[in-house]
Design an enzyme around this catalytic site. Structure first.
Site, short mmCIF file in Angstrom:
data_model
loop_
_atom_site.label_atom_id
_atom_site.label_comp_id
_atom_site.label_asym_id
_atom_site.label_seq_id
_atom_site.Cartn_x
_atom_site.Cartn_y
_atom_site.Cartn_z
N ASN A 17 1.03 -0.99 0.02
CA ASN A 17 0.24 0.06 -0.09
C ASN A 17 0.56 1.81 -0.20
OD1 ASN A 17 -2.02 1.49 -0.14
ND2 ASN A 17 -1.90 1.40 2.55
N TRP A 18 1.37 1.88 -1.48
CA TRP A 18 1.82 3.23 -1.45
C TRP A 18 1.95 3.98 -0.34
CZ3 TRP A 18 3.73 2.92 -7.20
CH2 TRP A 18 4.76 2.06 -7.52
N LYS A 19 0.09 4.51 -0.08
CA LYS A 19 -0.39 6.01 0.58
C LYS A 19 -0.12 7.30 -1.23
CE LYS A 19 0.22 3.22 4.50
NZ LYS A 19 0.70 3.50 6.54
N GLU B 293 -5.77 5.00 8.36
CA GLU B 293 -5.52 5.81 8.02
C GLU B 293 -7.67 6.68 7.23
OE1 GLU B 293 -1.83 4.77 7.41
OE2 GLU B 293 -2.70 5.86 5.62
N GLY C 203 3.84 -1.13 3.58
CA GLY C 203 3.45 -0.11 4.04
C GLY C 203 4.74 0.40 3.21
N GLY C 204 5.66 0.26 4.10
CA GLY C 204 6.36 1.83 3.96
C GLY C 204 7.76 0.88 3.48
N HIS D 113 -9.05 0.92 5.76
CA HIS D 113 -7.49 1.27 5.53
C HIS D 113 -8.27 1.94 7.12
CE1 HIS D 113 -3.70 2.32 6.66
NE2 HIS D 113 -3.35 0.96 6.01
N GLY E 138 3.41 2.60 10.50
CA GLY E 138 4.57 2.92 10.56
C GLY E 138 4.86 3.82 11.51
N SER F 213 3.64 -2.50 10.00
CA SER F 213 5.98 -2.58 10.04
C SER F 213 6.16 -4.09 9.28
CB SER F 213 6.16 -2.23 11.38
OG SER F 213 5.85 -0.80 11.50
N GLU G 86 -4.19 -5.31 11.01
CA GLU G 86 -3.50 -3.94 10.58
C GLU G 86 -4.07 -3.58 12.25
OE1 GLU G 86 -2.13 -3.03 7.02
OE2 GLU G 86 -3.80 -1.74 7.41
#
Length: 252
Positions: free
Chosen positions: A9-11, A97, A234-235, A95, A173, A213, A167
């Protein structure tokens, strides 16, 4: 047999040029889709470019979000009907966020799940768990409630195709992943919830991912758990080298 799914998930990251470069860089370096399926959920701005660059068609190109109406006066939203026409197979829904920053309620998320199915795509439904609720002992109720609400009115035929991502928001993150036992516990609970709503057979066929993470150095331990069928990273999905390592976790 549940085929593992390694998804990113690049956001709100990268540019169109960077997105194309990423897709080109991973060509020929990902497992066959019938062994380990791989997917990247990217901003709507990039999707057509990524589809065009994805010449091997092993990597699935997904969307990060969509609206629950197909068309209309909804400035800035992304139509699920348009995503389907592009050939997008997956759309992330719910999600943490989106819940936190954009005030998406359980009802909104349920409407989005139904819109994704209505348009021939598969939702990757995220369910959250806050550290506060874990510490107060309400973890089970929180996870179950979000899964139940997201699936309200969803037929068994559609539910059998869904992907659910566990999640814990405290891990997203933060650089601190849930332990492998915590990840397994959350994914197991989701599977049991599906069995309660539908059936054991349906629950045993649904893929449940862990997100929070996830990195190349912890993915093998997560994937060794019985109820963890993949990850939503994510990252670590932003860098092509890291994503290739995640996808090839069996060789780490």
């Amino acid at each position: 047999m549940r085929i593992p799914l390694i998804a990113g998930n690049w956001k709100m990251n990268k540019t169109v040029t960077e997105a194309r470069s990423f897709v080109e860089a991973v060509q020929g370096k990902l497992p066959a889709a019938d062994v380990v399926e791989t997917a990247i959920a990217a901003p709507a701005l990039f999707l057509q470019t990524m589809l065009e660059a994805n010449t091997e068609d092993v990597l699935r190109i997904g969307a990060e979000a969509c609206y629950y109406e197909d068309d209309g006066a909804y400035t800035g939203e992304t139509s699920p009907r348009a995503l389907h026409e592009m050939g997008i197979p997956y759309t992330i829904v719910g999600h943490s966020e989106r819940r936190r920053y954009f005030n998406e309620t359980d009802d909104v998320i349920n409407r989005k799940v139904q819109a994704v199915f209505r348009n021939g795509m598969t939702p990757i439904v995220c369910c959250d768990e806050t550290m506060g609720r874990r510490e107060s002992g309400e973890k089970i109720h929180w996870v179950v409630n979000q899964v139940t609400a997201a699936l309200k009115g969803v037929s068994p035929e559609d539910a059998a195709k869904i992907v659910i991502a566990y999640e814990p928001s405290w891990a997203i993150g933060s650089g601190t992943s849930a332990s492998t036992d915590q990840a397994e516990e959350g994914c197991y609970l989701i599977r049991q919830t599906l069995a309660d709503i539908y059936s054991d057979d349906l629950a045993n066929g649904v893929r449940i991912l862990y997100g929070g993470s996830v990195k190349p150095d912890n993915i093998a331990g997560l994937m060794a758990k019985n109820n963890v069928d993949g990850v939503l990273a994510g990252g670590s999905s932003l860098d092509e080298t890291s994503f290739i390592q995640l996808a090839n976790y069996q060789n780490l």
